[in-house]
Design an enzyme around this catalytic site. Structure first.
Site, short mmCIF file in Angstrom:
data_model
loop_
_atom_site.label_atom_id
_atom_site.label_comp_id
_atom_site.label_asym_id
_atom_site.label_seq_id
_atom_site.Cartn_x
_atom_site.Cartn_y
_atom_site.Cartn_z
N HIS A 1 0.80 -1.22 0.00
CA HIS A 1 0.00 0.00 0.00
C HIS A 1 0.83 1.27 0.00
O HIS A 1 0.29 2.37 -0.20
CB HIS A 1 -0.97 0.01 1.18
CG HIS A 1 -2.32 0.56 0.83
ND1 HIS A 1 -3.47 0.24 1.51
CD2 HIS A 1 -2.70 1.42 -0.15
CE1 HIS A 1 -4.50 0.88 0.97
NE2 HIS A 1 -4.06 1.61 -0.03
N ASP B 1 -9.98 -0.52 3.65
CA ASP B 1 -8.82 -1.09 4.33
C ASP B 1 -9.23 -1.51 5.75
O ASP B 1 -10.15 -0.94 6.34
CB ASP B 1 -7.74 -0.02 4.42
CG ASP B 1 -6.33 -0.57 4.59
OD1 ASP B 1 -6.13 -1.44 5.46
OD2 ASP B 1 -5.43 -0.11 3.87
N HIS C 1 -7.01 -1.14 8.05
CA HIS C 1 -6.16 -0.27 8.85
C HIS C 1 -6.33 1.18 8.41
O HIS C 1 -6.71 1.45 7.26
CB HIS C 1 -4.69 -0.67 8.70
CG HIS C 1 -4.43 -2.12 8.98
ND1 HIS C 1 -4.54 -3.10 8.01
CD2 HIS C 1 -4.08 -2.75 10.12
CE1 HIS C 1 -4.27 -4.27 8.55
NE2 HIS C 1 -4.00 -4.10 9.83
N ASP D 1 -3.80 3.41 8.19
CA ASP D 1 -2.63 3.81 7.41
C ASP D 1 -2.31 5.29 7.61
O ASP D 1 -1.86 5.98 6.70
CB ASP D 1 -2.84 3.51 5.92
CG ASP D 1 -2.88 2.02 5.63
OD1 ASP D 1 -2.52 1.23 6.52
OD2 ASP D 1 -3.26 1.64 4.51
N HIS E 1 3.90 0.86 4.51
CA HIS E 1 2.56 0.62 4.00
C HIS E 1 1.49 1.00 5.02
O HIS E 1 0.30 1.02 4.68
CB HIS E 1 2.38 -0.82 3.52
CG HIS E 1 2.34 -1.85 4.59
ND1 HIS E 1 1.94 -3.14 4.36
CD2 HIS E 1 2.67 -1.82 5.91
CE1 HIS E 1 2.01 -3.85 5.48
NE2 HIS E 1 2.45 -3.06 6.43
N ASP F 1 -7.50 -2.24 -0.54
CA ASP F 1 -6.53 -3.14 0.09
C ASP F 1 -7.20 -4.49 0.29
O ASP F 1 -8.35 -4.56 0.74
CB ASP F 1 -6.10 -2.55 1.44
CG ASP F 1 -4.93 -3.28 2.09
OD1 ASP F 1 -4.95 -4.53 2.12
OD2 ASP F 1 -4.02 -2.61 2.59
N ASP G 1 -6.89 -6.54 2.56
CA ASP G 1 -7.29 -6.82 3.94
C ASP G 1 -8.58 -6.09 4.34
O ASP G 1 -9.08 -6.28 5.44
CB ASP G 1 -6.17 -6.56 4.93
CG ASP G 1 -5.80 -5.10 5.12
OD1 ASP G 1 -6.61 -4.21 4.82
OD2 ASP G 1 -4.67 -4.83 5.58
N GLU H 1 -1.77 -4.86 -1.97
CA GLU H 1 -1.46 -5.81 -0.89
C GLU H 1 -1.80 -7.26 -1.22
O GLU H 1 -1.81 -8.11 -0.32
CB GLU H 1 -2.15 -5.40 0.43
CG GLU H 1 -1.63 -4.09 1.01
CD GLU H 1 -0.24 -4.19 1.64
OE1 GLU H 1 0.30 -5.32 1.76
OE2 GLU H 1 0.31 -3.13 2.00
#
Length: 321
Positions: free
Chosen positions: A103, A130, A132, A134, A147, A234, A236, A279
């Site tokens: 990412h 995502d 997360h 980030d 990332h 992403d 995830d 990712e």
């Protein structure tokens, strides 16, 4: 983004960004090849889009040093090369699709998009799908992995002065960033997100209201501003049960139907002008299931549907569909 039977169809430009220096696990550099192997180009062409596959980006050589210095130099080289390429792709009038890679590539892709939008006088919004936030910086990150920092860089946080020269630098208004599907935040980034006014739609909000309520709100914001929406997807963001090919898996992610609904709503709104798919780590996948799912999601974003919504039940003889 239009389906193949509409007059506002635009061509799509795809570029691979095989970087993994920003991640903590090796394998993401194989992501672009896996997405191509899973049929991404074919899926878009089947929707009657003109697709130009530009191959993979190659950055300028970077200086070596100790491990940390070399990783930063590598990420900087990729970011600068991608920022220039992203800006050039935006100027062609097509829809750029950036295939990752980890990412950290979004530091370059979104910077180029932001530079173009600034020159065009068009507000830029970012939808960050995502697990997360980030939004770490070099000062707050527990791992030091880049990332986990791209949104902070894009929003102009301190600690990234050497990544871009002044002529490349272009930031995003934090109030125009929508983090969606979040379920893992570090303490430092949580504080920064609150302070900067970033919109965070975590999985609790999605569980309570569903994805549709929040997507309609975001889409309406972009529409009212006449904005350009960049989507950064992403792997995830998805639940690891359906997309295991990621080194930062977090339980409780978006389901298959939630993810497709988001893409279908974005397509119908026609506000998306650029896309990251990041990712994907084929080394961690199960018979390509994550790559195939990502291809299906991108196809939904570009107009694949079960049936044209203009075809009503009465038009097909009252038969159930």
């Amino acid at each position: 983004m239009a389906s193949g039977d509409r007059d506002d169809q635009r061509f799509v430009e795809i570029i691979g960004v095989p970087i993994e220096a920003g991640a903590g696990h090796p394998g993401a550099l194989m992501g672009p090849a896996a997405l191509r192997t899973a049929g991404l180009v074919r899926a878009l062409r089947d929707l009657e889009h003109e697709v130009r596959d530009l191959g993979d980006l190659t950055p300028a050589p970077w200086s070596e040093g100790d491990a940390a210095t070399a990783r930063l130099a590598e990420i900087t080289a990729w970011s600068r090369a991608l920022a220039d390429r992203s800006y050039a792709m935006m100027r062609t009038g097509g829809v750029p699709v950036f295939l990752g890679g980890d990412h950290s590539l979004s530091m370059g892709s979104v910077t180029g998009v932001a530079r173009h939008c600034r020159e065009a006088g068009k507000p830029l919004f970012v939808l960050w799908l995502d697990a997360h936030g980030d939004f770490n910086t070099p000062h707050t990150s527990p791992s030091g992995n880049m990332h986990g920092m791209p949104v902070a860089l894009l929003c102009g946080e301190d600690g990234f002065d050497d990544v871009f020269p002044p002529e490349q630098r272009a930031t995003v208004n934090p109030a125009h960033v929508h983090l969606f599907g979040i379920r893992s935040l570090d303490p430092g980034e949580r504080r920064l997100l609150r302070a900067r006014g970033v919109d965070v739609v975590d999985m609790r909000l999605i569980d309570e209201h569903g994805v549709g309520v929040h997507m309609r709100r975001i889409i309406e914001r972009v529409r009212q501003a006449g904005g350009h929406l960049h989507v950064s997807l992403d792997v995830d963001f998805l639940d690891p049960a359906i997309a295991p090919a990621v080194g930062t898996a977090v339980l409780g992610g978006a389901t298959y139907r939630e993810a497709h609904l988001i893409m279908e709503m974005l397509h119908d709104a026609g506000v998306v002008g650029s896309l990251d798919v990041v990712e994907l780590n084929p080394f961690l996948d199960e018979r390509g299931k994550s790559a195939l799912l990502l291809v299906d999601l991108v196809a939904s974003l570009f107009g694949r549907r079960i049936i044209d919504p203009a075809v009503t039940q009465s038009q097909i003889g009252g038969q159930a569909v």
